[in-house]
Design a protein around this motif. Structure first.
Motif, PDB file in Angstrom:
ATOM      1  N   GLN A   1      -3.321   6.375   1.579  1.00  0.00           N
ATOM      2  CA  GLN A   1      -2.610   7.170   2.571  1.00  0.00           C
ATOM      3  C   GLN A   1      -3.359   8.428   2.985  1.00  0.00           C
ATOM      4  O   GLN A   1      -3.091   8.992   4.046  1.00  0.00           O
TER       5      GLN A   1
ATOM      6  N   LEU B   1      -4.848  -4.078   3.270  1.00  0.00           N
ATOM      7  CA  LEU B   1      -5.035  -3.252   2.083  1.00  0.00           C
ATOM      8  C   LEU B   1      -5.366  -4.185   0.925  1.00  0.00           C
ATOM      9  O   LEU B   1      -4.497  -4.941   0.469  1.00  0.00           O
TER      10      LEU B   1
ATOM     11  N   LEU C   1       0.539   2.788   3.680  1.00  0.00           N
ATOM     12  CA  LEU C   1      -0.883   2.722   3.361  1.00  0.00           C
ATOM     13  C   LEU C   1      -1.128   2.826   1.863  1.00  0.00           C
ATOM     14  O   LEU C   1      -2.264   2.645   1.404  1.00  0.00           O
TER      15      LEU C   1
ATOM     16  N   VAL D   1      -9.652  -0.821   2.628  1.00  0.00           N
ATOM     17  CA  VAL D   1      -8.853  -0.822   3.854  1.00  0.00           C
ATOM     18  C   VAL D   1      -9.664  -1.428   4.987  1.00  0.00           C
ATOM     19  O   VAL D   1     -10.811  -1.042   5.206  1.00  0.00           O
TER      20      VAL D   1
ATOM     21  N   ALA E   1      -0.738  -4.932   5.629  1.00  0.00           N
ATOM     22  CA  ALA E   1       0.229  -3.837   5.509  1.00  0.00           C
ATOM     23  C   ALA E   1       1.354  -4.055   6.518  1.00  0.00           C
ATOM     24  O   ALA E   1       1.089  -4.404   7.676  1.00  0.00           O
TER      25      ALA E   1
ATOM     26  N   ARG F   1       2.081   6.661   6.209  1.00  0.00           N
ATOM     27  CA  ARG F   1       1.358   6.899   4.960  1.00  0.00           C
ATOM     28  C   ARG F   1       1.943   6.106   3.801  1.00  0.00           C
ATOM     29  O   ARG F   1       1.209   5.568   2.964  1.00  0.00           O
TER      30      ARG F   1
END
Length: 227
Positions: free
Chosen positions: A195, A131, A191, A120, A136, A188
């Motif tokens: 997350q 990501l 992600l 990340v 993202a 989340r």
């Protein structure tokens, strides 16, 4: 710009909608101008040297606006930057308040970023999250939520604080403490496998947990992205 007192408002002739529109730059079809932003570059020392202060300046501009357009709504935000940051005051203000044109110009002059590693990358200067080298699809508000937690790394942030910071009153779209969970859940989900960097602290709020595969990038030559 220094203002110690407000001069009497000049007489302004009302203009027809067509005349007013002609003075504005072209806007996309189906939109209308609803206001404007005025960036004022002056620090506390310069204001004091002129015999005034930032609060007095803000109030003077608000009174002038009210005199010219009774009922007009105003909102003031103070731009904070690290002490000693160079550049013109107004440019520092534009960056601190996330002016899109100023941010784009800054990206153009910055050195190329190093190769992105697996994991990340939370890039606060470019307002994006990578990501595994893929951007993202975060919305503006989702990024603001993540950024708020990142800049308070290690501290649990209460739901009420997040709402107050990211949805200043009176914001009709502001969530309550229950629906803020929905915003976090959407963040989340975007992600993916990472997350858990946004952790729920039961009964309290949320916290950013940095892992070994998480990189946070700041812009040291410009102001803080959080204000």
């Amino acid at each position: 710009m220094s203002i110690a007192a407000v001069a009497p408002a000049p007489t302004v002739r009302s203009a027809s909608p067509a005349t007013s529109s002609a003075k504005l730059r072209a806007v996309p079809e189906g939109t209308e101008a609803r206001g404007f932003v005025l960036y004022v570059g002056v620090d506390e020392a310069k204001a004091a040297a002129a015999g005034t202060d930032l609060v007095t300046l803000v109030e003077a501009l608000r009174r002038l606006t009210s005199d010219l357009v009774p009922g007009a709504q105003t909102h003031a935000a103070v731009a904070l930057a690290p002490r000693g940051v160079g550049g013109r005051d107004v440019d520092v203000v534009r960056l601190a308040l996330q002016d899109p044109a100023a941010l784009a110009r800054q990206r153009d002059v910055e050195e190329p970023s190093p190769d992105v590693v697996e994991g990340v990358v939370i890039d606060l200067s470019r307002k994006r999250v990578l990501l595994n080298e893929q951007t993202a699809p975060l919305t503006y508000k989702e990024f603001e939520l993540l950024q708020y937690l990142v800049l308070r790394e290690g501290r649990t942030v209460a739901r009420a604080e997040i709402i107050s910071a990211l949805w200043p009153a009176p914001d009709a779209d502001a969530p309550n403490e229950r629906t803020i969970d929905v915003h976090v859940r959407r963040l989340r989900s975007k992600l993916g496998d990472y997350q858990d960097i946004v952790r729920t602290v039961r009964g309290t709020g949320y916290r950013f947990d940095r892992h070994a595969d998480v990189v946070v990038r700041h812009t040291h030559r410009g102001p803080s992205p959080d204000f």
